[in-house]
Design a protein around this motif. Structure first.
Motif, mmCIF file in Angstrom:
data_model
loop_
_atom_site.group_PDB
_atom_site.id
_atom_site.type_symbol
_atom_site.label_atom_id
_atom_site.label_comp_id
_atom_site.label_asym_id
_atom_site.label_seq_id
_atom_site.Cartn_x
_atom_site.Cartn_y
_atom_site.Cartn_z
ATOM 1 N N GLN A 5 -47.156 8.356 0.384
ATOM 2 C CA GLN A 5 -46.764 8.459 1.803
ATOM 3 C C GLN A 5 -48.020 8.567 2.682
ATOM 4 O O GLN A 5 -48.100 7.963 3.758
ATOM 5 N N ALA A 6 -49.004 9.362 2.202
ATOM 6 C CA ALA A 6 -50.257 9.506 2.971
ATOM 7 C C ALA A 6 -50.997 8.167 3.034
ATOM 8 O O ALA A 6 -51.602 7.819 4.050
ATOM 9 N N LEU A 7 -50.926 7.407 1.922
ATOM 10 C CA LEU A 7 -51.596 6.098 1.893
ATOM 11 C C LEU A 7 -50.934 5.103 2.857
ATOM 12 O O LEU A 7 -51.592 4.225 3.407
ATOM 13 N N ARG A 8 -49.628 5.244 3.060
ATOM 14 C CA ARG A 8 -48.959 4.398 4.067
ATOM 15 C C ARG A 8 -49.603 4.634 5.434
ATOM 16 O O ARG A 8 -49.875 3.710 6.197
ATOM 17 N N THR A 9 -49.842 5.927 5.741
ATOM 18 C CA THR A 9 -50.477 6.272 7.020
ATOM 19 C C THR A 9 -51.862 5.627 7.100
ATOM 20 O O THR A 9 -52.257 5.097 8.142
ATOM 21 N N LEU A 10 -52.601 5.671 5.983
ATOM 22 C CA LEU A 10 -53.939 5.052 5.951
ATOM 23 C C LEU A 10 -53.856 3.556 6.291
ATOM 24 O O LEU A 10 -54.657 3.039 7.072
ATOM 25 N N LEU A 11 -52.888 2.858 5.721
ATOM 26 C CA LEU A 11 -52.743 1.417 5.994
ATOM 27 C C LEU A 11 -52.512 1.166 7.482
ATOM 28 O O LEU A 11 -53.100 0.267 8.079
ATOM 29 N N TYR A 12 -51.649 1.984 8.089
ATOM 30 C CA TYR A 12 -51.392 1.804 9.528
ATOM 31 C C TYR A 12 -52.610 2.202 10.370
ATOM 32 O O TYR A 12 -52.892 1.601 11.392
ATOM 33 N N LEU A 13 -53.322 3.247 9.910
ATOM 34 C CA LEU A 13 -54.504 3.712 10.652
ATOM 35 C C LEU A 13 -55.528 2.592 10.779
ATOM 36 O O LEU A 13 -56.157 2.411 11.823
ATOM 37 N N PHE A 14 -55.711 1.829 9.685
ATOM 38 C CA PHE A 14 -56.680 0.722 9.715
ATOM 39 C C PHE A 14 -56.005 -0.617 10.018
ATOM 40 O O PHE A 14 -56.537 -1.678 9.706
ATOM 41 N N GLU A 15 -54.823 -0.538 10.608
ATOM 42 C CA GLU A 15 -54.105 -1.730 11.090
ATOM 43 C C GLU A 15 -53.893 -2.783 10.008
ATOM 44 O O GLU A 15 -54.011 -3.974 10.239
ATOM 45 N N ARG A 16 -53.590 -2.292 8.799
ATOM 46 C CA ARG A 16 -53.190 -3.211 7.739
ATOM 47 C C ARG A 16 -51.652 -3.230 7.724
ATOM 48 O O ARG A 16 -51.015 -3.053 6.690
ATOM 49 N N ASP A 17 -51.082 -3.409 8.918
ATOM 50 C CA ASP A 17 -49.617 -3.306 9.072
ATOM 51 C C ASP A 17 -48.883 -4.329 8.215
ATOM 52 O O ASP A 17 -47.821 -4.064 7.675
ATOM 53 N N ALA A 18 -49.467 -5.525 8.110
ATOM 54 C CA ALA A 18 -48.775 -6.590 7.358
ATOM 55 C C ALA A 18 -48.545 -6.135 5.919
ATOM 56 O O ALA A 18 -47.471 -6.340 5.355
ATOM 57 N N ALA A 19 -49.563 -5.475 5.339
ATOM 58 C CA ALA A 19 -49.418 -5.004 3.953
ATOM 59 C C ALA A 19 -48.395 -3.874 3.896
ATOM 60 O O ALA A 19 -47.578 -3.806 2.982
ATOM 61 N N ALA A 20 -48.444 -2.997 4.906
ATOM 62 C CA ALA A 20 -47.491 -1.875 4.911
ATOM 63 C C ALA A 20 -46.065 -2.402 4.982
ATOM 64 O O ALA A 20 -45.150 -1.841 4.391
ATOM 65 N N ARG A 21 -45.889 -3.518 5.701
ATOM 66 C CA ARG A 21 -44.532 -4.062 5.853
ATOM 67 C C ARG A 21 -44.015 -4.705 4.562
ATOM 68 O O ARG A 21 -42.821 -4.900 4.405
ATOM 69 N N THR A 22 -44.930 -5.048 3.637
ATOM 70 C CA THR A 22 -44.437 -5.648 2.383
ATOM 71 C C THR A 22 -43.754 -4.585 1.518
ATOM 72 O O THR A 22 -43.058 -4.899 0.571
ATOM 73 N N LEU A 23 -44.006 -3.288 1.834
ATOM 74 C CA LEU A 23 -43.391 -2.223 1.033
ATOM 75 C C LEU A 23 -41.903 -2.169 1.337
ATOM 76 O O LEU A 23 -41.480 -2.403 2.458
ATOM 77 N N ARG A 24 -41.127 -1.804 0.326
ATOM 78 C CA ARG A 24 -39.707 -1.586 0.614
ATOM 79 C C ARG A 24 -39.644 -0.357 1.509
ATOM 80 O O ARG A 24 -40.331 0.624 1.262
ATOM 81 N N SER A 25 -38.832 -0.419 2.545
ATOM 82 C CA SER A 25 -38.816 0.718 3.475
ATOM 83 C C SER A 25 -38.394 1.970 2.722
ATOM 84 O O SER A 25 -37.543 1.925 1.843
ATOM 85 N N GLY A 26 -39.011 3.074 3.072
ATOM 86 C CA GLY A 26 -38.682 4.321 2.383
ATOM 87 C C GLY A 26 -39.592 5.396 2.878
ATOM 88 O O GLY A 26 -40.510 5.145 3.605
#
Length: 693
Positions: free
Chosen positions: A672-693
């Motif tokens: 969950q913390a790593l999801r925040t890291l992805l958004y912090l560095f604007e790797r949103d596209a990768a974060a969106r590939t995750l199944r929502s949860g």
């Protein structure tokens, strides 16, 4: 969706104190559009205001913070003279000097008889200590506010340093407390601070060592950025693997015809690359492979063989190039080979209009047209394929990942082959293409001539022109590339136009000019005239860098070579040496060279190996500038310096691989913390590939 805890960091800059709409635009040009971008804009220097001597002990040329009493004011005797304020302490006199300042304002700041603290650079003038335009003036009771170390940031014209510092301080004061995403044991071993402490520490250096890439706070932040990059690539790669692929295996009949039509046998490296591509295409997961090959190593033939594999199996294939010149040239190179194989190929760029365009679109959609070569035009919505099985993308660094995905979305389970003629150092291959398998072409096809590289000082321009005249007299064709000027197309164009006029005066009207501002049709007409021998000399800005193929051209002149990156010079040199005649590359340089520029030119004289050149380029210039183009599509790192932090890159890659193996959907507390890291560095596209949860 971006987590709510990050909302304050993604507010627009105009909302920060002191930054109205106008200054926010300047700050955005400097750092980026959001508050978080100011966090990544780290100080490049510091001013130490802790040095607080008495007047008599203050050394000239240093920043000093002095406590003094205001004794009197001396307004200017004439309009151009300065306004002076006489101050003293028990050891001597200090004069504060102001030019073009309003007297009432100075008197309000420095009323006679008051004890104040002033800070700025001091100089001795005759026997008097002077401070011109102090950086800070405060009443003595506010002394603690300025006796500190002040960070110095990279700046842009028109944005006051004080305003930028204030905006950054505001963002630092509001930093959210984010859950730790680093592995606890690794963090302890590195002795790194927590994220929030690291950011604050990076913006409040107390000594020079705090500004280096090896400072603990900076290493921690660099690792965060590299981990976000590597995790994003690992997730995209996993997503690609999860998507079902399909096995594509042709029977080899069309490829055999092309092999028979080639004037030479394929090199060992080409055969190895083809075996890897065939194996990928035959597997039931999607191919995502990078084909790296130096200028002239024969990538286009490998791409054609891969495309024919798809056609043999009853599917379609498309090749996308970054420019119209390159797309048309690919089509021309491939046409005779396709003809030999009995396969039709068509071109689709922004220039195809009307009936011709409609015809290509209809036939691609019906499946009647097996191969299409094009530019960005292939992404457009009206472009459809009946059964696209392979997308080949040339000069990948000109396109982003999302464009790669857009093209592969034009079919079902499309295999993707990406090609680049820009040799990329191993570290950058990991950061930009970590989601791909890599094939390298390390040999040149037989018959390729080595290129002799010579460096010549620009003050010998007339000698160079005379030498070119001799070469042209012997039937040579010459490229003359004009310098990059301040990354401004307008100035680049002026330089090219001026050189074109100079050479026309010498050689008459057999001198052409191409530049980025020309219409595609005009550019092609000039290129065709040069290729067919109706022009002897082609003056160009760097539009000719990628992929232009005129085997008869044997001389390349690059003016102000010191302004180009190594990889770019290597690309330009690769435009000659394509036929059977010996070729020469003349690098004209400004005699006042920096040490780095000297090393760059020496490297080019000593080697033609693009991979050696790329590694040296990374060492000399760092990753940010590496491909000589801002639009390189390589991730722009703000905190990580790949030449300094390559050990961290390897660690981030291993860490990302483990994370994806153990917790691919990032559901654990660390996940969950790593999801925040992805958004912090604007790797949103990768974060969106995750199944929502």
């Amino acid at each position: 969706m971006r987590p709510a805890i990050l909302f304050p960091l993604f507010r627009p800059l105009a909302g920060l104190p002191g930054l109205g709409a106008k200054l926010a635009r300047l700050a955005e040009r400097l750092a980026g559009p959001h508050a978080v971008d100011l966090l990544w804009h780290l100080p490049s220097g510091l001013i130490d205001r802790r040095f607080a001597p008495k007047i008599a002990e203050a050394p000239g040329g240093r920043i000093a913070t002095l406590t003094v009493r205001v004794d009197g004011h001396a307004p200017p005797a004439a309009p151009r003279h300065p306004y002076k304020v006489r101050c003293t302490d028990e050891t001597g006199v200090l004069e504060l000097v102001y030019f073009h300042a309003r007297g009432e304002w100075i008197q309000r700041q420095l009323p006679q008889g008051r004890t104040v603290v002033v800070s700025g650079r001091v100089e001795w003038f005759h026997d008097t200590l002077q401070m011109t335009h102090p950086d800070a003036v405060v009443p003595v009771e506010e002394r603690a506010g300025i006796e500190t170390v002040e960070p110095v940031y990279p700046m842009t014209a028109g944005l006051p340093a004080k305003t930028l510092r204030k905006a950054i301080r505001t963002v630092l004061d509001d930093l959210p407390d984010l859950a730790e995403w680093q592995d606890a044991a690794w963090l302890a071993r590195q002795r790194w601070p927590a994220w929030r402490d690291a950011v604050r520490s990076a913006h409040t250096p107390t000594e020079e060592a705090d500004l280096t890439p090896s400072a603990p706070a900076r290493r921690r932040l660099a690792y965060d950025e590299l981990l976000a990059n590597q995790l994003a690539l690992a997730l995209v790669r996993l997503q690609q693997r999860r998507l079902s692929g399909r096995a594509v295996a042709g029977d080899g009949r069309l490829r055999a015809r092309v092999a028979a039509a080639l004037p030479f046998a394929l090199t060992g490296a080409q055969q190895r690359a083809l075996a890897e591509i065939d194996a990928d295409m035959a597997a039931d997961r999607r191919m995502l492979r990078l084909l790296q090959g130096d200028v002239g190593s024969g990538k286009t033939v490998v791409a054609l063989m891969a495309m024919l594999n798809a056609v043999e199996a009853g599917h379609q294939a498309a090749l996308m190039a970054p420019t119209e010149i390159l797309a048309r040239q690919h089509a021309e190179t491939l046409a005779p080979l396709c003809w030999a194989a009995g396969v039709e190929i068509a071109v689709l760029t922004g220039r195809e209009k009307g009936r011709a365009r409609s015809r290509v679109l209809e036939r691609a959609a019906s499946g009647e047209l097996p191969l299409v070569v094009g530019t960005h035009a292939l992404f457009q919505e009206e472009v459809a394929f009946r059964d696209l099985a392979l997308a080949v993308i040339d000069e990948q660094h000109r396109f982003g990942v999302h464009q790669r995905l857009q093209l592969s979305g034009k079919g079902r389970a499309v295999d993707v082959l990406v090609m680049t003629a820009t040799p990329i150092p191993r570290t950058l291959t990991l950061t930009a293409y970590g989601d791909m398998e890599v094939s390298r072409l390390t040999e040149k096809p037989p018959g390729r001539q080595p290129v002799q590289t010579v460096t010549v000082a620009l003050d010998r321009l007339e000698e160079v022109a005379a030498g070119i005249r001799r070469k042209v007299g012997e039937g040579a064709r010459v490229y003359w590339v004009c310098p990059l000027v301040d990354e401004s197309e307008q100035l680049d164009l002026a330089a090219a136009t001026e050189r074109h006029a100079y050479l026309r005066a010498l050689f008459g009207d057999r001198v052409g000019l191409v530049h980025g501002k020309m219409k595609g049709t005009d550019k092609d007409a000039v290129m065709a005239a040069f290729a067919e021998g109706r022009l002897d000399v082609l003056v160009a800005t760097t539009v000719i860098e990628v992929g232009v193929n005129v085997p008869e051209a044997t001389v390349m002149v690059v003016e102000h070579a010191e302004r180009f990156g190594l990889a770019q010079l290597h690309q330009l040199r690769g435009r000659v040496g394509r036929g059977d005649k010996p070729s020469t590359c003349l690098l004209l340089f400004d005699p006042h060279l920096t040490e780095t520029a000297r090393r760059r030119l020496k490297t080019l004289r000593e080697t033609e190996d693009g991979f050696v050149i790329a590694e040296e380029d990374l060492r000399l210039r760092g990753a940010g500038e590496l491909l000589g183009t801002r639009q390189s599509g390589l991730p722009e790192f703000r905190l990580a310096d790949l030449a300094e932090h390559d050990d961290l890159l390897a660690a981030a890659r291993d860490d990302a691989r483990l994370i994806v193996e153990r917790d691919a959907d990032l559901q654990s507390p660390r996940g969950q913390a790593l999801r925040t890291l992805l958004y912090l560095f604007e790797r949103d596209a990768a974060a969106r590939t995750l199944r929502s949860g």
